[in-house]
Design a protein around this motif. Structure first.
Motif, PDB file in Angstrom:
ATOM      1  N   PRO A 121     -21.180  48.582 -16.966  1.00  0.00           N
ATOM      2  CA  PRO A 121     -21.322  48.902 -18.389  1.00  0.00           C
ATOM      3  C   PRO A 121     -20.783  50.292 -18.704  1.00  0.00           C
ATOM      4  CG  PRO A 121     -23.351  48.007 -17.510  1.00  0.00           C
ATOM      5  CD  PRO A 121     -22.476  48.280 -16.340  1.00  0.00           C
ATOM      6  N   VAL A 122     -20.239  50.454 -19.891  1.00  0.00           N
ATOM      7  CA  VAL A 122     -19.807  51.776 -20.333  1.00  0.00           C
ATOM      8  C   VAL A 122     -21.012  52.454 -20.962  1.00  0.00           C
ATOM      9  CG1 VAL A 122     -17.340  51.386 -20.580  1.00  0.00           C
ATOM     10  CG2 VAL A 122     -18.830  50.655 -22.386  1.00  0.00           C
ATOM     11  N   ASP A 123     -21.696  53.268 -20.154  1.00  0.00           N
ATOM     12  CA  ASP A 123     -22.920  53.919 -20.588  1.00  0.00           C
ATOM     13  C   ASP A 123     -22.957  55.307 -19.978  1.00  0.00           C
ATOM     14  OD1 ASP A 123     -25.304  54.313 -21.781  1.00  0.00           O
ATOM     15  OD2 ASP A 123     -26.475  53.000 -20.482  1.00  0.00           O
ATOM     16  N   VAL A 156     -12.515  66.983 -11.651  1.00  0.00           N
ATOM     17  CA  VAL A 156     -11.360  67.794 -11.275  1.00  0.00           C
ATOM     18  C   VAL A 156     -10.930  67.507  -9.847  1.00  0.00           C
ATOM     19  CG1 VAL A 156     -10.509  70.141 -10.984  1.00  0.00           C
ATOM     20  CG2 VAL A 156     -12.034  69.604 -12.884  1.00  0.00           C
ATOM     21  N   ALA A 157     -11.872  67.305  -8.959  1.00  0.00           N
ATOM     22  CA  ALA A 157     -11.561  67.148  -7.543  1.00  0.00           C
ATOM     23  C   ALA A 157     -10.665  65.939  -7.318  1.00  0.00           C
ATOM     24  CB  ALA A 157     -12.859  66.992  -6.754  1.00  0.00           C
ATOM     25  N   GLY A 158      -9.509  66.181  -6.723  1.00  0.00           N
ATOM     26  CA  GLY A 158      -8.590  65.104  -6.399  1.00  0.00           C
ATOM     27  C   GLY A 158      -7.750  64.633  -7.565  1.00  0.00           C
ATOM     28  N   GLY A 159      -8.197  64.879  -8.774  1.00  0.00           N
ATOM     29  CA  GLY A 159      -7.448  64.446  -9.945  1.00  0.00           C
ATOM     30  C   GLY A 159      -7.488  62.943 -10.123  1.00  0.00           C
ATOM     31  N   PRO A 160      -6.933  62.431 -11.205  1.00  0.00           N
ATOM     32  CA  PRO A 160      -6.925  60.993 -11.453  1.00  0.00           C
ATOM     33  C   PRO A 160      -6.157  60.249 -10.366  1.00  0.00           C
ATOM     34  CG  PRO A 160      -6.305  62.219 -13.438  1.00  0.00           C
ATOM     35  CD  PRO A 160      -6.286  63.187 -12.298  1.00  0.00           C
ATOM     36  N   SER A 161      -6.600  59.063 -10.059  1.00  0.00           N
ATOM     37  CA  SER A 161      -5.954  58.254  -9.029  1.00  0.00           C
ATOM     38  C   SER A 161      -4.817  57.444  -9.631  1.00  0.00           C
ATOM     39  CB  SER A 161      -6.979  57.310  -8.397  1.00  0.00           C
ATOM     40  OG  SER A 161      -6.336  56.336  -7.595  1.00  0.00           O
ATOM     41  N   ASP A 162      -3.722  57.295  -8.849  1.00  0.00           N
ATOM     42  CA  ASP A 162      -2.607  56.464  -9.298  1.00  0.00           C
ATOM     43  C   ASP A 162      -2.991  54.994  -9.386  1.00  0.00           C
ATOM     44  OD1 ASP A 162      -0.876  58.569  -9.595  1.00  0.00           O
ATOM     45  OD2 ASP A 162       0.066  58.331  -7.627  1.00  0.00           O
ATOM     46  N   ASP A 163      -4.070  54.612  -8.707  1.00  0.00           N
ATOM     47  CA  ASP A 163      -4.501  53.219  -8.724  1.00  0.00           C
ATOM     48  C   ASP A 163      -5.474  52.909  -9.855  1.00  0.00           C
ATOM     49  OD1 ASP A 163      -2.993  52.568  -6.480  1.00  0.00           O
ATOM     50  OD2 ASP A 163      -4.576  53.215  -5.109  1.00  0.00           O
ATOM     51  N   ASP A 164      -5.867  53.933 -10.627  1.00  0.00           N
ATOM     52  CA  ASP A 164      -6.754  53.698 -11.762  1.00  0.00           C
ATOM     53  C   ASP A 164      -6.152  52.673 -12.722  1.00  0.00           C
ATOM     54  OD1 ASP A 164      -8.686  55.439 -10.951  1.00  0.00           O
ATOM     55  OD2 ASP A 164      -8.124  57.055 -12.323  1.00  0.00           O
ATOM     56  N   THR A 165      -7.005  51.833 -13.284  1.00  0.00           N
ATOM     57  CA  THR A 165      -6.591  51.006 -14.399  1.00  0.00           C
ATOM     58  C   THR A 165      -6.693  51.833 -15.672  1.00  0.00           C
ATOM     59  OG1 THR A 165      -7.294  48.940 -13.384  1.00  0.00           O
ATOM     60  CG2 THR A 165      -7.102  48.951 -15.775  1.00  0.00           C
ATOM     61  N   VAL A 198     -15.707  53.551 -30.567  1.00  0.00           N
ATOM     62  CA  VAL A 198     -15.683  52.450 -29.609  1.00  0.00           C
ATOM     63  C   VAL A 198     -15.302  53.002 -28.239  1.00  0.00           C
ATOM     64  CG1 VAL A 198     -14.689  50.195 -29.039  1.00  0.00           C
ATOM     65  CG2 VAL A 198     -14.986  50.860 -31.436  1.00  0.00           C
ATOM     66  N   THR A 199     -15.992  52.534 -27.214  1.00  0.00           N
ATOM     67  CA  THR A 199     -15.646  52.871 -25.836  1.00  0.00           C
ATOM     68  C   THR A 199     -15.398  51.575 -25.087  1.00  0.00           C
ATOM     69  OG1 THR A 199     -17.090  54.805 -25.942  1.00  0.00           O
ATOM     70  CG2 THR A 199     -16.348  54.113 -23.768  1.00  0.00           C
ATOM     71  N   LEU A 200     -14.261  51.507 -24.394  1.00  0.00           N
ATOM     72  CA  LEU A 200     -13.858  50.291 -23.698  1.00  0.00           C
ATOM     73  C   LEU A 200     -13.454  50.650 -22.282  1.00  0.00           C
ATOM     74  CD1 LEU A 200     -13.123  47.170 -24.156  1.00  0.00           C
ATOM     75  CD2 LEU A 200     -10.771  47.996 -24.361  1.00  0.00           C
ATOM     76  N   GLY A 201     -13.928  49.873 -21.323  1.00  0.00           N
ATOM     77  CA  GLY A 201     -13.579  50.108 -19.934  1.00  0.00           C
ATOM     78  C   GLY A 201     -13.250  48.819 -19.219  1.00  0.00           C
ATOM     79  N   GLY A 211     -21.508  55.235 -12.863  1.00  0.00           N
ATOM     80  CA  GLY A 211     -21.399  53.982 -12.128  1.00  0.00           C
ATOM     81  C   GLY A 211     -20.034  53.341 -12.178  1.00  0.00           C
ATOM     82  N   ARG A 212     -19.054  53.998 -12.792  1.00  0.00           N
ATOM     83  CA  ARG A 212     -17.717  53.406 -12.922  1.00  0.00           C
ATOM     84  C   ARG A 212     -16.710  54.258 -12.160  1.00  0.00           C
ATOM     85  NH1 ARG A 212     -17.142  49.831 -17.040  1.00  0.00           N
ATOM     86  NH2 ARG A 212     -14.928  50.295 -17.129  1.00  0.00           N
ATOM     87  N   ARG A 213     -15.869  53.585 -11.367  1.00  0.00           N
ATOM     88  CA  ARG A 213     -14.863  54.318 -10.607  1.00  0.00           C
ATOM     89  C   ARG A 213     -13.695  54.730 -11.493  1.00  0.00           C
ATOM     90  NH1 ARG A 213     -10.090  53.288  -8.202  1.00  0.00           N
ATOM     91  NH2 ARG A 213     -10.148  51.087  -8.806  1.00  0.00           N
TER      92      ARG A 213
END
Length: 579
Positions: free
Chosen positions: A275-277, A285-294, A267-270, A322-324
């Motif tokens: 869409p999760v596709d 790698v660039a910038g690394g994960p954002s602190d504002d990510d859900t 299962v993939t959930l976002g 297509g997903r941030r």
């Protein structure tokens, strides 16, 4: 002086509707994981979009929000309290309480109604009062009691709201009063739990549709539980005391909703509307994960969890085209249910006051998307390739509708605790179950009686020994007051066998305690109606549904041999017994 808020039932109000996922809307086809299929008409609109990619059946569905109310509550009322309290099981108080408002002034230590003074000095009576108020009154209404000896104050909040007018007047007259008394009786019976735990149940029935349409009808989704079955708050839902980052933190999370999936499937959930596709396991790698990510956490079952707890499902973050923000990929657990928690990657210490009950303010998410694919073909050995037949695959659904999360129809409860004549077993005298001004309680003796003369319970179709199940469910348990080695447990209701057809009693006489298998107010919700007991027909039962068929008994009693459990484990093979 202390103030206590006495929780009776935990009702979840939510803002999520439209359910559908994996090419299948959350309707009849998506409801079965080897369990009963239930229609969910009246549960709100559903929308789903899906795609099929090659043979993987990899699909997605977007889930918009709307306001909705569940019929999901937690039961934890002890049979001991319901059979030995100073209100319903006291002859004088039993008659008086339905003639008077269910209100603070009625039960005060200086009440003008002398017969009801001091009753709430008895702790088990306060437990019964908490469930009584929760069943009868609605949110925003309450009953307060102050013990004038100690100064301690107890608050009993309304929750379900079956008869909110009881807060203003008695319910002893007219057909509306009789319906109220019967529905409150059924509600209290449905919330008896001999295990000492708080189990989440779904209630179905026909209340007052002109008052609150949809009351006691299944909702379009189920909010994740924020406490354990032992009533312990799950730490991850509390606010963080300091700025805390990462998926493994145990604070600053928000409860989302329950989904369902085929055990072993991927299962993939976002979070978000894309869409999760075409997902990639490698995060940029660039910038690394954002602190504002859900970020998301997935838990087994219908409750939230802390990181590294047994319920925490192993998961990996993936990036999808297509997903941030990242999505989560995980293997569907054997239960077939998963709970979703969300929050920012960096949970900051609240700068102001925390949210309700100390919880962090909810993080607004417009939609979720979910995709699933069957479990991979099994590979074992060295050079030999051995394949196994995969389990039946059904696309994941998020959020799952309430009728599909709570599929196991336990049975119906009905009767009247407050009949005009002889509401209690003949052994009761007016002096029994009294409380004096000093708070001393004078209990009635235990002798294995059914305390309420006009209270009944019948089982749904999945239990192969109805009477034994009901006694385990509805009797106090564990007492031998006279030392003769026999069980002296008093019970709250008469067990009458199966409500209707039983899948497992093939060689027994038909029981059919209830004339209707599905009441007409909400078609397809599976509520029993027109049920018999004591030589009469009761018109206002409440039917309870479980997420797991052994949740509310002391001794595990699996469904009968022809029915498998939700997770696909082997059921009991005990031969069926006639009631």
């Amino acid at each position: 002086m202390m103030t206590y808020r006495i929780p009776g039932l935990l009702v979840f109000c939510l803002g999520l509707s439209s359910a559908g996922a994996g090419c299948a809307a959350a309707g009849d086809d998506a409801s079965s994981l080897d369990g009963p299929t239930r229609s969910t008409l009246g549960a709100g609109p559903m929308t789903a979009t899906g795609t099929v990619a090659d043979v993987d059946v990899f699909a997605d569905a977007l889930v918009p929000y709307m306001d909705a109310v569940q019929a999901v509550y937690t039961n934890g009322l002890s049979a001991e309290a319901l059979t030995r309290n100073a209100l319903i099981t006291n002859l004088r108080a039993n008659r008086a309480m339905v003639m008077l408002p269910l209100a603070t002034a009625t039960y005060a230590d200086d009440s003008v109604h002398e017969v009801l003074r001091y009753r709430l000095r008895h702790e088990p009576t306060r437990e019964v009062m908490s469930y009584l108020v929760s069943c009868a009154l609605e949110q925003g209404q309450s009953v307060s009691y102050t013990d004038t000896r100690t100064g301690d104050t107890y608050e009993f909040p309304g929750e379900i709201g079956i008869c909110p007018h009881w807060n203003r007047q008695g319910v002893h007259q007219g057909s509306g009063g009789a319906k109220c008394r019967q529905l409150i009786t059924a509600c209290l019976l449905a919330h008896v739990n001999p295990t000492g735990r708080s189990i989440t149940i779904s209630l179905r029935g026909q209340a007052f549709p002109d008052h609150r349409p949809g009351l006691l009808s299944p909702g379009p989704s189920v909010r994740v539980g924020t406490a354990t079955e032992d009533d312990e708050p799950i730490a991850s839902f509390a606010p963080c005391r300091t700025d805390t980052r990462g998926l493994s933190r145990n604070c600053g999370w928000t409860a989302e909703h329950v989904g369902m999936c085929s055990p072993g499937s991927t299962v993939t959930l976002g979070a978000g509307g894309k869409p999760v596709d075409a997902c990639d396991d490698d995060l940029p790698v660039a910038g690394g994960p954002s602190d504002d990510d859900t970020v998301l956490r997935i838990c087994d079952g219908i409750h939230g969890c802390n990181a590294r707890s047994p319920a925490h499902i192993a998961q990996s973050e993936v990036r999808c085209s297509g997903r941030r923000e990242p999505a989560l990929r995980f293997e569907c657990p054997s239960s077939g249910y998963f709970s979703v928690m969300s929050g920012p990657r960096l949970s900051r210490r609240p700068s102001g006051a925390p949210g309700k009950d100390g919880a962090p303010a909810s993080r607004k998410i417009d939609a979720f998307s979910v995709a699933s694919r069957p479990s991979p073909v099994g590979v074992s050995g060295t050079d030999d390739l051995r394949t196994s037949e995969p389990a039946p695959f059904r696309p994941a659904v998020y959020p799952a509708q309430e009728a599909n999360v709570f599929r196991w129809r336990e049975g119906a409860f009905y009767g009247n605790f407050w009949t005009e004549e002889n509401p209690l077993h003949p052994k009761f005298t007016p002096e029994m179950n009294e409380v004096d001004e000093e708070g001393n309680f004078y209990p009635a003796p235990r002798d294995g009686a059914v305390v309420f003369r006009h209270a009944y319970a019948c089982t749904g179709e999945f239990w192969d020994d109805e009477i034994a199940y009901q006694k385990d469910r509805l009797c106090a348990g564990g007492h031998d007051d006279d030392g003769d080695g026999d069980d002296d447990d008093d019970c709250v209701a008469h067990p009458v066998g199966a409500c209707g057809d039983s899948y497992n009693i093939t060689n027994c006489p038909p029981l059919h305690q209830c004339a209707l298998d599905d009441g007409g107010l909400v078609a397809g919700d599976g509520d029993f109606q027109e049920c018999t007991g004591g030589g009469g027909t009761w018109h206002h039962p409440i039917t309870s549904f479980l997420n797991d068929p052994v949740d509310v008994v002391r001794r595990p009693r699996r469904p009968g041999p022809e029915q498998s459990s939700p997770g696909g484990s082997d059921p009991s093979t005990t031969p069926p017994l006639c009631p």
